[in-house]
Every structure is written in C-alpha cells, then in structure tokens.
Design a protein around this motif. Structure first.
Motif, PDB file in Angstrom:
ATOM      1  N   VAL A   1     103.970  14.418  10.211  1.00  0.00           N
ATOM      2  CA  VAL A   1     103.720  15.177   8.986  1.00  0.00           C
ATOM      3  C   VAL A   1     103.792  14.280   7.758  1.00  0.00           C
ATOM      4  N   HIS A   2     104.707  13.316   7.758  1.00  0.00           N
ATOM      5  CA  HIS A   2     104.846  12.421   6.610  1.00  0.00           C
ATOM      6  C   HIS A   2     103.645  11.478   6.502  1.00  0.00           C
ATOM      7  N   MET A   3     103.152  11.007   7.643  1.00  0.00           N
ATOM      8  CA  MET A   3     101.965  10.151   7.633  1.00  0.00           C
ATOM      9  C   MET A   3     100.743  10.951   7.180  1.00  0.00           C
ATOM     10  N   ASN A   4     100.619  12.175   7.690  1.00  0.00           N
ATOM     11  CA  ASN A   4      99.479  13.010   7.313  1.00  0.00           C
ATOM     12  C   ASN A   4      99.421  13.239   5.811  1.00  0.00           C
ATOM     13  N   HIS A   5     100.566  13.442   5.187  1.00  0.00           N
ATOM     14  CA  HIS A   5     100.611  13.671   3.743  1.00  0.00           C
ATOM     15  C   HIS A   5     100.367  12.385   2.950  1.00  0.00           C
ATOM     16  N   ARG A   6     100.286  11.273   3.646  1.00  0.00           N
ATOM     17  CA  ARG A   6      99.958   9.992   3.007  1.00  0.00           C
ATOM     18  C   ARG A   6      98.590   9.494   3.452  1.00  0.00           C
ATOM     19  N   ASP A   7      97.740  10.449   3.834  1.00  0.00           N
ATOM     20  CA  ASP A   7      96.346  10.160   4.167  1.00  0.00           C
ATOM     21  C   ASP A   7      96.205   9.303   5.421  1.00  0.00           C
ATOM     22  N   VAL A   8      97.137   9.442   6.360  1.00  0.00           N
ATOM     23  CA  VAL A   8      97.092   8.687   7.612  1.00  0.00           C
ATOM     24  C   VAL A   8      97.173   9.657   8.787  1.00  0.00           C
ATOM     25  N   THR A   9      96.251   9.546   9.718  1.00  0.00           N
ATOM     26  CA  THR A   9      96.348  10.270  10.976  1.00  0.00           C
ATOM     27  C   THR A   9      97.013   9.354  11.989  1.00  0.00           C
ATOM     28  N   LEU A  10      98.129   9.805  12.537  1.00  0.00           N
ATOM     29  CA  LEU A  10      98.909   9.032  13.506  1.00  0.00           C
ATOM     30  C   LEU A  10      98.715   9.635  14.889  1.00  0.00           C
ATOM     31  N   MET A  11      98.378   8.788  15.879  1.00  0.00           N
ATOM     32  CA  MET A  11      98.176   9.299  17.226  1.00  0.00           C
ATOM     33  C   MET A  11      98.372   8.197  18.260  1.00  0.00           C
ATOM     34  N   CYS A  12      98.402   8.601  19.520  1.00  0.00           N
ATOM     35  CA  CYS A  12      98.425   7.654  20.631  1.00  0.00           C
ATOM     36  C   CYS A  12      97.113   7.767  21.408  1.00  0.00           C
ATOM     37  N   ILE A  13      96.737   6.656  22.013  1.00  0.00           N
ATOM     38  CA  ILE A  13      95.554   6.617  22.879  1.00  0.00           C
ATOM     39  C   ILE A  13      95.944   5.920  24.182  1.00  0.00           C
ATOM     40  N   SER A  14      95.498   6.473  25.289  1.00  0.00           N
ATOM     41  CA  SER A  14      95.743   5.874  26.603  1.00  0.00           C
ATOM     42  C   SER A  14      94.494   6.020  27.458  1.00  0.00           C
ATOM     43  N   ARG A  15      94.408   5.196  28.513  1.00  0.00           N
ATOM     44  CA  ARG A  15      93.217   5.217  29.370  1.00  0.00           C
ATOM     45  C   ARG A  15      93.286   6.232  30.500  1.00  0.00           C
ATOM     46  N   ALA A  16      94.444   6.814  30.744  1.00  0.00           N
ATOM     47  CA  ALA A  16      94.538   7.820  31.799  1.00  0.00           C
ATOM     48  C   ALA A  16      93.726   9.054  31.410  1.00  0.00           C
ATOM     49  N   PRO A  17      93.229   9.815  32.390  1.00  0.00           N
ATOM     50  CA  PRO A  17      92.517  11.047  32.076  1.00  0.00           C
ATOM     51  C   PRO A  17      93.383  12.005  31.262  1.00  0.00           C
ATOM     52  N   LEU A  18      92.750  12.819  30.449  1.00  0.00           N
ATOM     53  CA  LEU A  18      93.459  13.705  29.540  1.00  0.00           C
ATOM     54  C   LEU A  18      94.450  14.613  30.261  1.00  0.00           C
ATOM     55  N   GLU A  19      94.096  15.082  31.453  1.00  0.00           N
ATOM     56  CA  GLU A  19      94.977  15.994  32.176  1.00  0.00           C
ATOM     57  C   GLU A  19      96.326  15.335  32.468  1.00  0.00           C
ATOM     58  N   LYS A  20      96.294  14.052  32.817  1.00  0.00           N
ATOM     59  CA  LYS A  20      97.542  13.325  33.075  1.00  0.00           C
ATOM     60  C   LYS A  20      98.374  13.209  31.804  1.00  0.00           C
ATOM     61  N   LEU A  21      97.699  12.922  30.701  1.00  0.00           N
ATOM     62  CA  LEU A  21      98.410  12.782  29.429  1.00  0.00           C
ATOM     63  C   LEU A  21      99.036  14.113  29.024  1.00  0.00           C
ATOM     64  N   GLN A  22      98.307  15.189  29.181  1.00  0.00           N
ATOM     65  CA  GLN A  22      98.818  16.507  28.788  1.00  0.00           C
ATOM     66  C   GLN A  22     100.037  16.900  29.613  1.00  0.00           C
ATOM     67  N   GLU A  23      99.989  16.595  30.911  1.00  0.00           N
ATOM     68  CA  GLU A  23     101.126  16.925  31.776  1.00  0.00           C
ATOM     69  C   GLU A  23     102.360  16.126  31.378  1.00  0.00           C
ATOM     70  N   TYR A  24     102.172  14.837  31.110  1.00  0.00           N
ATOM     71  CA  TYR A  24     103.298  13.985  30.717  1.00  0.00           C
ATOM     72  C   TYR A  24     103.821  14.395  29.342  1.00  0.00           C
ATOM     73  N   LYS A  25     102.932  14.757  28.445  1.00  0.00           N
ATOM     74  CA  LYS A  25     103.308  15.194  27.101  1.00  0.00           C
ATOM     75  C   LYS A  25     104.195  16.438  27.169  1.00  0.00           C
ATOM     76  N   ARG A  26     103.847  17.361  28.053  1.00  0.00           N
ATOM     77  CA  ARG A  26     104.676  18.561  28.232  1.00  0.00           C
ATOM     78  C   ARG A  26     106.043  18.180  28.768  1.00  0.00           C
ATOM     79  N   ARG A  27     106.059  17.265  29.708  1.00  0.00           N
ATOM     80  CA  ARG A  27     107.331  16.824  30.286  1.00  0.00           C
ATOM     81  C   ARG A  27     108.248  16.233  29.214  1.00  0.00           C
ATOM     82  N   MET A  28     107.691  15.417  28.310  1.00  0.00           N
ATOM     83  CA  MET A  28     108.475  14.738  27.282  1.00  0.00           C
ATOM     84  C   MET A  28     108.737  15.621  26.056  1.00  0.00           C
ATOM     85  N   GLY A  29     108.012  16.735  25.954  1.00  0.00           N
ATOM     86  CA  GLY A  29     108.196  17.619  24.813  1.00  0.00           C
ATOM     87  C   GLY A  29     107.588  17.088  23.524  1.00  0.00           C
TER      88      GLY A  29
END
Length: 244
Positions: A100-128
C-alpha cells in the motif's frame, strides 16, 4: 558472568557516539549510491511479454496497473519446483505491508516466477500472502533479464563450481524446493525495476540477490540491531517449517 565487555553508562554513551559517526558515514554513502541508481540510463523494452495473473493474461505495460513505476522481485519458483525457495519466501513474507505504501508512491510492487500460476496461487494461500504474484511460465522474460538460466548457461565456471562441489546447505536447499540441484539453479533471485512513459516501458535497474545488503529485512535490518546479531549464515526456513 558474561564474557562481553561491561562498562559504565558514560563509557557506553561515548562508544555509541563513535559508532554513530561510522553509521552516519555509511548512511551518507548509501544516499549517494541511491542518487547514482536514479541517474542510470534506461533501456527501452522492445520485446512483447505476457504474464498470467489472477485477473487475466497481461502485458508488461499492463502490470504497472495505472502507475508509472514497476518494482519486481524475481521469486525463485521454477516450473519443476514443489515449493518456492525458502530464502525468497523469507523475503516475500515482508512484502505485504509495503504494497500500500509503494502504491501511494506511484510504484506497483509484485513478484514474478516461472512456475505456472496455479502453483503460485496454491503456495500463496499456504503462506497467507496478498501481494500481486504473476507467472511468466512459457515466457522468455526471466531468461532475457538474467533471472533464469539454460543448461548452456550452467556450463559457466560459477555454475560448475556450485554443481560439481556443492556445499551441504545448497544440497539441502535443492531438497527444500523439491528438485535436483541443476534444475533448482535454473532460477535466480533479485529485483528488476521498470518505468512507463508515454506508453513505452523502459528497464531502469537490476539488483541480483542475495547481495549481503538485501537478503531479507528481518535478517539484515532487524537482527543486526540485536546484541547477538545474525549468529549464522542465513539458514532459511519457511515460516511453517521451522524445526522445533
């Protein structure tokens, strides 16, 4: 009795003053480096890249989400991984609060990985996690920017040393991500920054990690202030896998 030096409050204050002078010099140098970083020339991104996101497939320009700056952490999670790199996971644990702090400073913050999206979504849920995390599966993006490596790349001396005589921690790391070591080391961690001007995307900065100054915030910034410091080379565990 402690073996550490114990002095009067007055002596401690004087010692802190001396250290503060060095810390201030270090901070000043860091500001100078930040200025030089901003002055780096830009490179126009000519190639078209597409990514799988929670909403839909997006181009690199669309990842900016209406902002002019994009800061990406390349989180090591290859297509053949069973789980993300524990060290990268430690870093990612710190990101949600900053979005939220980066967004309010005109920056989009994100992660990118090469695994398929389904794997990322499952891991993201696990980590909260809540921060944006997109997949570059099937794209050249990570390869083109130096965060994924081919078998030919792995013939280089720096790779051969790690692959031919790996330290014990690196072999353990491969087990943690669920691959053999060569497959695990096809991924690389670090940061990429981009800017969007008049519809054109420019690459502005790359920072490879781990780089001693930016491993994970708790390890560098918090532990360094404690009396016993880091105590070890970073032994990274996912937050739900710490040994008792």
């Amino acid at each position: 009795m402690t073996d550490h030096a114990v002095v009067s409050r007055e002596e401690w204050v004087e010692a802190c003053k001396n250290l503060l002078e060095e810390e201030q010099a270090h901070a000043n140098h860091s500001e100078e480096l930040a200025a030089k970083r901003r002055e780096l020339p830009w490179v126009r991104v000519e190639k078209e890249y597409e990514f799988d996101t929670d909403e839909r497939r997006k181009t690199l320009a669309e990842l900016f989400d209406g902002r002019s700056q994009l800061l990406i952490y390349h989180l090591m999670f290859g297509p053949d991984y069973e789980g993300a790199c524990p060290g990268c996971t430690n870093l990612a644990d710190q990101l949600d609060g900053g979005v939220v702090h980066m967004n309010h400073r005109d920056v989009t913050l994100m992660c990118i990985s090469r695994a398929p999206l389904e794997k990322l979504q499952e891991y993201k849920r696990r980590m909260g996690w809540e921060f944006p995390w997109v997949s570059s599966y099937g794209s050249d993006f990570n390869f083109d920017f130096g965060f994924a490596f081919t078998e030919e790349d792995q013939k280089a001396p720096e790779f051969r040393e790690m692959l031919d005589e790996p330290p014990e921690w690196l072999e353990d790391w491969a087990k943690q991500v669920g691959t053999d070591l060569p497959t695990g080391l096809k991924e690389g961690p670090g940061w990429n920054a981009f800017v969007l001007e008049d519809g054109v995307v420019y690459h502005t900065y790359t920072r490879l990690a781990p780089d001693r100054d930016l491993v994970v915030p708790y390890y560098q910034q918090l532990l360094d202030q404690t009396p016993k410091g880091r105590q070890d080379e970073l032994a990274a565990y996912r937050k739900d896998e710490y040994p008792s």
